[in-house]
Design an enzyme around this catalytic site. Structure first.
Site, PDB file in Angstrom:
ATOM      1  N   ASP A   1      38.483  40.119  38.868  1.00 21.88           N
ATOM      2  CA  ASP A   1      37.563  41.222  38.618  1.00 21.88           C
ATOM      3  C   ASP A   1      38.260  42.252  37.728  1.00 21.88           C
ATOM      4  O   ASP A   1      39.428  42.566  37.922  1.00 21.88           O
ATOM      5  CB  ASP A   1      37.128  41.861  39.947  1.00 21.88           C
ATOM      6  CG  ASP A   1      35.910  42.742  39.780  1.00 21.88           C
ATOM      7  OD1 ASP A   1      34.835  42.361  40.287  1.00 21.88           O
ATOM      8  OD2 ASP A   1      36.015  43.815  39.132  1.00 21.88           O
ATOM      9  N   ILE A   2      37.514  42.795  36.777  1.00 19.47           N
ATOM     10  CA  ILE A   2      38.090  43.757  35.821  1.00 19.47           C
ATOM     11  C   ILE A   2      38.424  45.092  36.489  1.00 19.47           C
ATOM     12  O   ILE A   2      39.251  45.849  35.989  1.00 19.47           O
ATOM     13  CB  ILE A   2      37.125  43.951  34.621  1.00 19.47           C
ATOM     14  CG1 ILE A   2      37.872  44.460  33.396  1.00 19.47           C
ATOM     15  CG2 ILE A   2      35.971  44.870  34.983  1.00 19.47           C
ATOM     16  CD1 ILE A   2      37.047  44.409  32.118  1.00 19.47           C
TER      17      ILE A   2
ATOM     18  N   ASN B   1      26.636  40.483  46.467  1.00 17.51           N
ATOM     19  CA  ASN B   1      25.613  41.514  46.370  1.00 17.51           C
ATOM     20  C   ASN B   1      24.363  40.899  45.752  1.00 17.51           C
ATOM     21  O   ASN B   1      24.461  40.154  44.769  1.00 17.51           O
ATOM     22  CB  ASN B   1      26.115  42.668  45.505  1.00 17.51           C
ATOM     23  CG  ASN B   1      27.278  43.398  46.136  1.00 17.51           C
ATOM     24  OD1 ASN B   1      27.258  43.667  47.330  1.00 17.51           O
ATOM     25  ND2 ASN B   1      28.291  43.711  45.344  1.00 17.51           N
TER      26      ASN B   1
ATOM     27  N   GLU C   1      25.278  44.375  40.266  1.00 17.14           N
ATOM     28  CA  GLU C   1      25.376  44.961  38.922  1.00 17.14           C
ATOM     29  C   GLU C   1      25.235  43.910  37.832  1.00 17.14           C
ATOM     30  O   GLU C   1      24.727  44.208  36.744  1.00 17.14           O
ATOM     31  CB  GLU C   1      26.725  45.663  38.750  1.00 17.14           C
ATOM     32  CG  GLU C   1      26.890  46.900  39.609  1.00 17.14           C
ATOM     33  CD  GLU C   1      28.303  47.450  39.535  1.00 17.14           C
ATOM     34  OE1 GLU C   1      29.095  47.012  38.676  1.00 17.14           O
ATOM     35  OE2 GLU C   1      28.614  48.321  40.376  1.00 17.14           O
TER      36      GLU C   1
ATOM     37  N   HIS D   1      27.473  35.638  41.671  1.00 19.76           N
ATOM     38  CA  HIS D   1      28.923  35.673  41.855  1.00 19.76           C
ATOM     39  C   HIS D   1      29.234  35.996  43.301  1.00 19.76           C
ATOM     40  O   HIS D   1      28.538  36.783  43.936  1.00 19.76           O
ATOM     41  CB  HIS D   1      29.600  36.671  40.920  1.00 19.76           C
ATOM     42  CG  HIS D   1      28.999  38.043  40.934  1.00 19.76           C
ATOM     43  ND1 HIS D   1      27.800  38.327  40.309  1.00 19.76           N
ATOM     44  CD2 HIS D   1      29.418  39.200  41.494  1.00 19.76           C
ATOM     45  CE1 HIS D   1      27.514  39.603  40.485  1.00 19.76           C
ATOM     46  NE2 HIS D   1      28.466  40.159  41.205  1.00 19.76           N
TER      47      HIS D   1
ATOM     48  N   HIS E   1      32.362  37.551  45.463  1.00 18.36           N
ATOM     49  CA  HIS E   1      33.639  38.261  45.406  1.00 18.36           C
ATOM     50  C   HIS E   1      34.566  37.666  46.466  1.00 18.36           C
ATOM     51  O   HIS E   1      34.137  37.421  47.607  1.00 18.36           O
ATOM     52  CB  HIS E   1      33.455  39.739  45.744  1.00 18.36           C
ATOM     53  CG  HIS E   1      32.565  40.503  44.813  1.00 18.36           C
ATOM     54  ND1 HIS E   1      33.050  41.403  43.885  1.00 18.36           N
ATOM     55  CD2 HIS E   1      31.219  40.527  44.680  1.00 18.36           C
ATOM     56  CE1 HIS E   1      32.040  41.949  43.231  1.00 18.36           C
ATOM     57  NE2 HIS E   1      30.912  41.437  43.687  1.00 18.36           N
TER      58      HIS E   1
HETATM   59  P1  5GP Z   1      28.357  43.223  41.638  1.00 22.39           P
HETATM   60  O1  5GP Z   1      28.254  44.695  41.901  1.00 22.39           O
HETATM   61  O2  5GP Z   1      27.307  42.738  40.661  1.00 22.39           O
HETATM   62  O3  5GP Z   1      28.418  42.405  42.877  1.00 22.39           O
HETATM   63  O4  5GP Z   1      29.786  43.029  40.985  1.00 22.39           O
HETATM   64  C1  5GP Z   1      30.011  42.891  39.610  1.00 22.39           C
HETATM   65  C2  5GP Z   1      31.502  42.872  39.425  1.00 22.39           C
HETATM   66  O5  5GP Z   1      31.779  42.452  38.102  1.00 22.39           O
HETATM   67  C3  5GP Z   1      32.181  44.235  39.610  1.00 22.39           C
HETATM   68  O6  5GP Z   1      33.130  44.144  40.650  1.00 22.39           O
HETATM   69  C4  5GP Z   1      32.801  44.511  38.245  1.00 22.39           C
HETATM   70  O7  5GP Z   1      34.057  45.152  38.331  1.00 22.39           O
HETATM   71  C5  5GP Z   1      32.898  43.124  37.636  1.00 22.39           C
HETATM   72  N1  5GP Z   1      32.843  43.110  36.174  1.00 22.39           N
HETATM   73  C6  5GP Z   1      31.943  43.765  35.401  1.00 22.39           C
HETATM   74  N2  5GP Z   1      32.164  43.503  34.107  1.00 22.39           N
HETATM   75  C7  5GP Z   1      33.225  42.660  34.065  1.00 22.39           C
HETATM   76  C8  5GP Z   1      33.920  42.021  32.995  1.00 22.39           C
HETATM   77  O8  5GP Z   1      33.621  42.182  31.823  1.00 22.39           O
HETATM   78  N3  5GP Z   1      34.956  41.216  33.339  1.00 22.39           N
HETATM   79  C9  5GP Z   1      35.332  41.012  34.634  1.00 22.39           C
HETATM   80  N4  5GP Z   1      36.357  40.211  34.852  1.00 22.39           N
HETATM   81  N5  5GP Z   1      34.684  41.590  35.676  1.00 22.39           N
HETATM   82  C10 5GP Z   1      33.652  42.407  35.376  1.00 22.39           C
END
Ligand code: 5GP
Length: 121
Positions: free
Chosen positions: A33-34, A91, A99, A104, A106
């Site tokens: 994760d970034i 999520n 987001e 995905h 985590h």
């Molecule tokens: P969500 O809130 O959708 O479950 O999590 C999305 C995740 O994607 C977040 O933890 C965010 O830090 C990660 N993320 C967003 N953009 C990027 C990216 O460009 N590269 C990587 N490696 N992770 C990302």
């Protein structure tokens, strides 16, 4: 919700933006994760276009679903998290505060992770 081919994980899968890959098989990819929220924070995604866990579990084949969760376990073992333990989380949708609209999971680990959800004061 229709799948948007321009979402950030679709771009990672096409190699248009970089990622730090930790695992790959024919159908799944895992990368760091970034914005890590634990010492180990890895995302596992299927390569096929599924918006969310809801989309996946209603539309994917049994083999895809089994393969994906096998991959999640493989990644955790590769990261040596099986013995100390870890957390997986997905999520989904607005209330889940998803987001990125490509399924995905985590994987969090590397420390005691605390309560499962933030408690409201
Ligand atoms: P969500 O809130 O959708 O479950 O999590 C999305 C995740 O994607 C977040 O933890 C965010 O830090 C990660 N993320 C967003 N953009 C990027 C990216 O460009 N590269 C990587 N490696 N992770 C990302």
């Amino acid at each position: 919700m229709a799948y948007d081919n321009e979402n950030i994980f679709a771009k990672i899968l096409r190699g248009e933006i970089p990622c730090t890959k930790v695992y790959e098989d024919d159908h799944n990819l895992a990368f760091e994760d970034i914005n890590p929220q634990a010492p180990i924070h890895v995302l596992v995604i299927p390569k096929a276009a599924y918006v969310s866990m809801d989309d996946f579990t209603s539309s994917a084949s049994d083999a895809e679903i089994a393969g994906f969760f096998r991959a999640v376990g493989n990644v955790a073992r590769q990261l040596e998290l099986a013995s100390p333990g870890y957390r997986i989380l997905a999520n989904i949708g607005d209330d889940g505060m998803q987001e990125v609209d490509h399924l995905h999971v985590h994987i969090f680990g590397g420390k005691k992770l605390g309560p499962m959800l933030k408690r409201d004061a």
